[in-house]
Design an enzyme around this catalytic site. Structure first.
Site, PDB file in Angstrom:
ATOM      1  CB  SER A 204       5.270   6.147  15.229  1.00 39.75           C
ATOM      2  OG  SER A 204       5.699   7.456  15.493  1.00 39.75           O
ATOM      3  CE  LYS A 208       1.229   9.995  18.654  1.00 38.43           C
ATOM      4  NZ  LYS A 208       2.311   9.942  19.588  1.00 38.43           N
ATOM      5  CD  GLN A 250       4.009  14.044  20.566  1.00 34.63           C
ATOM      6  OE1 GLN A 250       4.155  12.833  20.527  1.00 34.63           O
ATOM      7  NE2 GLN A 250       3.576  14.737  19.536  1.00 34.63           N
ATOM      8  CD  GLU A 258       3.453  16.482  16.068  1.00 33.03           C
ATOM      9  OE1 GLU A 258       3.946  16.601  17.211  1.00 33.03           O
ATOM     10  OE2 GLU A 258       3.648  15.496  15.339  1.00 33.03           O
ATOM     11  CD1 TRP A 303       8.483  13.158  19.574  1.00 33.68           C
ATOM     12  CD2 TRP A 303       9.014  14.980  20.761  1.00 33.68           C
ATOM     13  NE1 TRP A 303       7.552  14.135  19.294  1.00 33.68           N
ATOM     14  CE2 TRP A 303       7.850  15.260  20.006  1.00 33.68           C
ATOM     15  CE3 TRP A 303       9.536  15.977  21.598  1.00 33.68           C
ATOM     16  CZ2 TRP A 303       7.200  16.496  20.069  1.00 33.68           C
ATOM     17  CZ3 TRP A 303       8.884  17.208  21.658  1.00 33.68           C
ATOM     18  CH2 TRP A 303       7.729  17.450  20.895  1.00 33.68           C
ATOM     19  CG  HIS A 339      10.314   6.144  15.713  1.00 27.59           C
ATOM     20  ND1 HIS A 339       9.764   5.598  16.855  1.00 27.59           N
ATOM     21  CD2 HIS A 339       9.331   6.901  15.154  1.00 27.59           C
ATOM     22  CE1 HIS A 339       8.517   6.012  16.981  1.00 27.59           C
ATOM     23  NE2 HIS A 339       8.223   6.791  15.960  1.00 27.59           N
TER      24      HIS A 339
END
Ligand SMILES: *[C@@H]1O[C@H](CO)[C@@H](O)[C@H](O)[C@H]1NC(C)=O
Ligand SMILES: *[C@@H]1O[C@H](CO)[C@@H](O)[C@H](O)[C@H]1NC(C)=O
Ligand SMILES: *[C@@H]1O[C@H](CO)[C@@H](O)[C@H](O)[C@H]1NC(C)=O
Ligand SMILES: *[C@@H]1O[C@H](CO)[C@@H](O)[C@H](O)[C@H]1NC(C)=O
Length: 392
Positions: A204, A208, A250, A258, A303, A339
């Site tokens: 998640s 990144k 997103q 965010e 998302w 997730h």
């Protein structure tokens, strides 16, 4: 052997040519506007990438622009670094301009295998099953650079060292720290890590970060971003497009409101148009080439932008194709699941990547699979209207 100085003088102009091919200069990009994924194999001045040496230059160009326009600057090594190791804790003190910070990654040793062990650096930990025989180095990335809300900007050890107004977004700060961890492991044989066999992973938001660390730290032999979404493996351009079709995804304009994963310099692009970016995240992925990259996705969460990830990563894979090492880059998008819950269907693929890159075994890693109902090929007219050279 004696070589006369006049002989050397005569050689000088020739040596200069052999030594360094000058990289093309980055042109003025203030009116740059490109609705497709920018061609990884064309410099921004229009010159084509044909050789491995060109590719080194093109990587430099993409790396400079990714930092400048999106991630914020990853500083060079600090002035000095002290490392100590005790039990399972590596304590790293970095000193810069009269200030010092200390952080302490922990190592969980495998119960099988032999030292020095291959390892995975877990960005805040790993969410893939721990592979047998592999040490897991847990790096507390949130202590290095916070990632709670926009109010996290400039907070964390990294910013204590470089100042709260450093341009780095959180991910650049984490990537800087991963380089220090690699340095510390190299300096510390007692930690019993095989520094030629270290990878990075995270899920998640930390996925990144794993991709950014893998892109910028060339000693990492394997990068495994898991369900990393926008800011990770997703294309900014394709994410905007998918959102425009009504799928809640997103995007750049959301992400900058965010959190602080990216530098503030990205706001100007996110607020206007991502078409103004002279790169996209296929460029970030391509920086990992020719090292190992295994992209793990989940098509069940809109998302996360599974199609924007597929498009960007199939495009990134062209870099490995150009180098003739396509099987060092894999993409696996599993059917819907919770997730960051790693599905068992992906276990054989993960094993193949771990065994090839951390254990030097010959395994089949030529994997491009999606449970999603979409196709993406390079070239394609809509997103990737460029061809893939064979670098020489
Ligand atoms: C970029 O180009 C597209 C298509 O040519 C155009 O529709 C768009 O308005 C341009 N965007 C900017 C920011 O100039
Ligand atoms: C680093 O180690 C040296 C030698 O042990 C010591 O003199 C110095 O104070 C240490 N620096 C920091 C910042 O811990
Ligand atoms: C981008 O938009 C946000 C939210 O509207 C605003 O706070 C910020 O100042 C803008 N930044 C730039 C560089 O345009
Ligand atoms: C896949 O997409 C096509 C084209 O949009 C559509 O016709 C088809 O029903 C979809 N299949 C599934 C299994 O969703």
């Amino acid at each position: 052997m004696f070589i006369s100085s006049s002989y050397l003088l005569a050689l000088l102009p020739l040596l200069a040519v052999v030594k360094a091919q000058a990289c093309p200069t980055i042109p003025d990009l203030s009116s740059y506007n490109n609705t497709v994924l920018p061609d990884p194999f064309t410099f921004l001045n229009g010159q084509k990438v044909a050789t491995f040496a060109d590719w080194e230059c093109r990587k430099k160009e993409m790396s400079i622009l990714l930092q400048q326009d999106e991630l914020g600057i990853i500083p060079p090594r600090p002035e000095s670094m002290n490392v100590s190791f005790s039990g399972t804790t590596l304590t790293i003190t970095a000193t810069h301009a009269g200030k010092s910070i200390t952080f302490a990654p922990t190592i969980k040793y495998p119960t099988t295998g032999t030292a020095p062990f291959p390892a995975l650096i877990g960005m805040g930990g790993i969410s893939i099953p721990s592979p047998a025989g592999v040490a897991i180095i847990t790096f507390n990335n949130e202590q290095m650079a916070q990632q709670d809300t926009l109010a996290s900007r400039g907070l964390g050890l990294f910013f204590n060292l470089y100042g709260a107004d450093a341009s780095a977004g959180a991910m650049s700060a984490w990537a800087w720290a991963v380089t220090l961890i690699m340095d510390a492991l190299e300096q510390t044989p007692a930690a019993r890590i095989n520094t030629a066999r270290v990878g990075v992973s995270g899920c998640s938001r930390n996925g990144k970060g794993a991709l950014v660390a893998g892109a910028f730290e060339p000693r990492l032999v394997l990068t495994i971003p898991q369900e990393s979404g926008s800011g990770g493996t997703d294309s900014w351009r394709i994410s905007d497009f998918i959102l425009s079709t009504g799928v809640l995804t997103q995007t750049a304009s959301e992400i900058v409101q965010e959190n602080v994963w990216l530098g503030s310099s990205f706001d100007q692009f996110a607020n206007t148009s991502v078409d103004r970016l002279p790169f996209d995240h296929h460029s970030l992925g391509a920086l990992v080439a020719p090292r190992g990259l295994f992209v793990i996705d989940n098509v069940g969460i809109d998302w996360l932008g599974p199609f924007p990830s597929f498009g960007a990563m199939v495009s990134a894979r062209a870099a490995w194709t150009a180098m003739g090492v396509t099987d060092a880059m894999g993409i696996s998008q599993a059917a819907s699941h919770d997730h960051c819950a790693f599905p068992s269907t992906q276990q054989p693929q993960l094993n193949a990547f771990i065994n090839k890159f951390l254990f030097d075994q010959a395994t089949d890693t030529d994997i491009v699979e999606t449970a999603g109902n979409y196709t993406f090929e390079v070239p394609n007219a809509q997103w990737a209207p460029w061809s893939v050279p064979t670098l020489v």
